[in-house]
Design a protein around this motif. Sequence first.
Motif, mmCIF file in Angstrom:
data_model
loop_
_atom_site.group_PDB
_atom_site.id
_atom_site.type_symbol
_atom_site.label_atom_id
_atom_site.label_comp_id
_atom_site.label_asym_id
_atom_site.label_seq_id
_atom_site.Cartn_x
_atom_site.Cartn_y
_atom_site.Cartn_z
ATOM 1 N N VAL A 135 -37.012 -27.822 -11.975
ATOM 2 C CA VAL A 135 -36.823 -28.598 -10.747
ATOM 3 C C VAL A 135 -38.065 -28.456 -9.872
ATOM 4 C CG1 VAL A 135 -35.439 -28.892 -8.647
ATOM 5 C CG2 VAL A 135 -34.317 -28.306 -10.809
ATOM 6 N N THR A 136 -38.548 -29.571 -9.322
ATOM 7 C CA THR A 136 -39.707 -29.529 -8.444
ATOM 8 C C THR A 136 -39.364 -30.142 -7.092
ATOM 9 O OG1 THR A 136 -40.572 -31.660 -9.218
ATOM 10 C CG2 THR A 136 -41.323 -29.684 -10.368
ATOM 11 N N PHE A 137 -39.873 -29.477 -6.049
ATOM 12 C CA PHE A 137 -39.780 -29.995 -4.687
ATOM 13 C C PHE A 137 -41.206 -30.263 -4.225
ATOM 14 C CE2 PHE A 137 -36.061 -27.376 -5.358
ATOM 15 C CZ PHE A 137 -35.027 -28.050 -4.732
ATOM 16 N N ASN A 138 -41.553 -31.525 -4.033
ATOM 17 C CA ASN A 138 -42.907 -31.898 -3.651
ATOM 18 C C ASN A 138 -42.927 -32.510 -2.253
ATOM 19 O OD1 ASN A 138 -44.069 -31.172 -6.201
ATOM 20 N ND2 ASN A 138 -43.266 -33.075 -7.060
ATOM 21 N N GLU A 139 -43.692 -31.875 -1.360
ATOM 22 C CA GLU A 139 -43.862 -32.371 0.011
ATOM 23 C C GLU A 139 -42.513 -32.698 0.645
ATOM 24 O OE1 GLU A 139 -47.198 -35.117 0.645
ATOM 25 O OE2 GLU A 139 -47.667 -34.860 -1.492
ATOM 26 N N THR A 140 -41.608 -31.751 0.522
ATOM 27 C CA THR A 140 -40.237 -31.928 1.004
ATOM 28 C C THR A 140 -39.937 -30.939 2.119
ATOM 29 O OG1 THR A 140 -39.386 -32.880 -1.052
ATOM 30 C CG2 THR A 140 -37.811 -31.689 0.303
ATOM 31 N N PHE A 141 -39.217 -31.407 3.145
ATOM 32 C CA PHE A 141 -38.800 -30.552 4.246
ATOM 33 C C PHE A 141 -37.497 -29.861 3.873
ATOM 34 C CE2 PHE A 141 -41.827 -33.183 6.353
ATOM 35 C CZ PHE A 141 -42.285 -32.458 7.451
ATOM 36 N N LEU A 142 -37.520 -28.517 3.900
ATOM 37 C CA LEU A 142 -36.347 -27.718 3.545
ATOM 38 C C LEU A 142 -36.050 -26.684 4.632
ATOM 39 C CD1 LEU A 142 -37.288 -27.262 -0.212
ATOM 40 C CD2 LEU A 142 -35.230 -28.414 0.605
ATOM 41 N N GLN A 143 -36.291 -27.041 5.877
ATOM 42 C CA GLN A 143 -36.036 -26.119 6.975
ATOM 43 C C GLN A 143 -34.539 -25.811 7.078
ATOM 44 O OE1 GLN A 143 -38.375 -26.697 10.734
ATOM 45 N NE2 GLN A 143 -38.859 -28.677 9.809
ATOM 46 N N ASN A 144 -34.237 -24.533 7.245
ATOM 47 C CA ASN A 144 -32.853 -24.065 7.379
ATOM 48 C C ASN A 144 -31.994 -24.392 6.150
ATOM 49 O OD1 ASN A 144 -33.552 -24.904 10.570
ATOM 50 N ND2 ASN A 144 -32.599 -22.903 10.268
ATOM 51 N N ALA A 145 -32.630 -24.672 5.020
ATOM 52 C CA ALA A 145 -31.864 -24.893 3.789
ATOM 53 C C ALA A 145 -31.301 -23.561 3.289
ATOM 54 C CB ALA A 145 -32.741 -25.528 2.725
ATOM 55 N N ASN A 146 -30.193 -23.621 2.578
ATOM 56 C CA ASN A 146 -29.522 -22.408 2.111
ATOM 57 C C ASN A 146 -29.582 -22.321 0.592
ATOM 58 O OD1 ASN A 146 -27.911 -20.188 1.715
ATOM 59 N ND2 ASN A 146 -26.275 -20.857 3.072
ATOM 60 N N TYR A 147 -30.363 -21.354 0.103
ATOM 61 C CA TYR A 147 -30.500 -21.102 -1.332
ATOM 62 C C TYR A 147 -29.934 -19.730 -1.682
ATOM 63 C CZ TYR A 147 -33.556 -25.144 -2.122
ATOM 64 O OH TYR A 147 -34.059 -26.422 -2.241
ATOM 65 N N ALA A 148 -28.897 -19.313 -0.996
ATOM 66 C CA ALA A 148 -28.327 -17.992 -1.237
ATOM 67 C C ALA A 148 -27.688 -17.916 -2.619
ATOM 68 C CB ALA A 148 -27.283 -17.667 -0.168
ATOM 69 N N ASP A 149 -27.934 -16.793 -3.297
ATOM 70 C CA ASP A 149 -27.309 -16.495 -4.586
ATOM 71 C C ASP A 149 -27.543 -17.609 -5.605
ATOM 72 O OD1 ASP A 149 -25.973 -14.888 -6.346
ATOM 73 O OD2 ASP A 149 -23.962 -15.443 -5.663
ATOM 74 N N CYS A 150 -28.799 -18.098 -5.668
ATOM 75 C CA CYS A 150 -29.164 -19.148 -6.622
ATOM 76 C C CYS A 150 -29.808 -18.549 -7.865
ATOM 77 C CB CYS A 150 -30.171 -20.117 -5.993
ATOM 78 S SG CYS A 150 -29.430 -21.321 -4.909
ATOM 79 N N GLU A 151 -29.807 -19.336 -8.926
ATOM 80 C CA GLU A 151 -30.560 -19.002 -10.137
ATOM 81 C C GLU A 151 -31.687 -20.022 -10.250
ATOM 82 O OE1 GLU A 151 -29.942 -18.248 -14.954
ATOM 83 O OE2 GLU A 151 -28.298 -19.041 -13.725
ATOM 84 N N LEU A 152 -32.926 -19.548 -10.093
ATOM 85 C CA LEU A 152 -34.089 -20.420 -10.122
ATOM 86 C C LEU A 152 -34.879 -20.175 -11.400
ATOM 87 C CD1 LEU A 152 -35.334 -20.028 -6.416
ATOM 88 C CD2 LEU A 152 -33.624 -21.627 -7.325
ATOM 89 N N LEU A 153 -34.903 -21.151 -12.285
ATOM 90 C CA LEU A 153 -35.617 -21.035 -13.549
ATOM 91 C C LEU A 153 -36.630 -22.171 -13.640
ATOM 92 C CD1 LEU A 153 -32.505 -20.401 -15.827
ATOM 93 C CD2 LEU A 153 -34.120 -18.681 -15.020
ATOM 94 N N LYS A 154 -37.909 -21.822 -13.562
ATOM 95 C CA LYS A 154 -38.967 -22.827 -13.586
ATOM 96 C C LYS A 154 -38.742 -23.858 -12.478
ATOM 97 C CE LYS A 154 -40.151 -22.133 -18.412
ATOM 98 N NZ LYS A 154 -40.388 -22.733 -19.747
ATOM 99 N N VAL A 155 -38.819 -23.345 -11.246
ATOM 100 C CA VAL A 155 -38.664 -24.160 -10.041
ATOM 101 C C VAL A 155 -39.955 -24.101 -9.251
ATOM 102 C CG1 VAL A 155 -37.400 -24.441 -7.877
ATOM 103 C CG2 VAL A 155 -36.175 -23.787 -9.955
ATOM 104 N N SER A 156 -40.406 -25.239 -8.745
ATOM 105 C CA SER A 156 -41.677 -25.310 -8.029
ATOM 106 C C SER A 156 -41.473 -25.892 -6.634
ATOM 107 C CB SER A 156 -42.665 -26.187 -8.814
ATOM 108 O OG SER A 156 -43.833 -26.431 -8.062
#
Length: 215
Positions: A135-156
């Motif tokens: 998964v890629t996030f490019n030039e994206t606003f993620l202010q106050n986003a919640n990624y608690a207890d996530c599994e990140l595999l090859k994420v940019s």
Amino acid sequence: MAHKFKVEDPKIPARLSSANFQDIYYDEDPFLSNGLIENIGLDREEIDQLVISKVMFKNVSFTGASFPRIDMTDVVFENCDLSNANFSEGIIHRVIFKECKLLGVNFTGAHLGNVRFEECLANMSDFVETRLKHVTFNETFLQNANYADCELLKVSFNQCNLNDIDFTQTDLKGIDISTCRFTRINVALENLSGCEISPEQAIGFATLLGLKVKE
């Protein structure tokens, strides 16, 4: 910026005929495939276990829509408003969100694979207990986003705004946030091991350890 992994593009026919979203209500199992849907409002639509395949959405509003346990494969959202939409526990594969508004969107417990977020506004989005792979996030606003207890595999995260993002109980090993902007993020120091950051960001994290950096 070149990613260290490949994200598969949606497999959508070059030519798509216009489709009517409301047609799914005539099916026993809600299913939408092989169509172009554009310039309509689908705000507050509620469908459980919706299946979408090989569809392009352009200039469509899904504000407050609820599609729990959705199954999306080979889908593109372009210039759509998905603010406060619910995709919890969904399976989302080979999907692109391009120049979309995703304020407060709910991906809790979902599985995302081969997904790209391109120039999106996704502040306050919810990815709690979500599995993200390729998964890629490019030039994206993620202010106050919640990624608690996530599994990140090859994420940019490339040139994103991550201010006040929450990575509680999420391992950032192998995740590159060196091009991103933030003044603070919520993350445990043990979960930062192996995370790629810039020299400037390192100074900020040093203060979390109570260190004083001399210039």
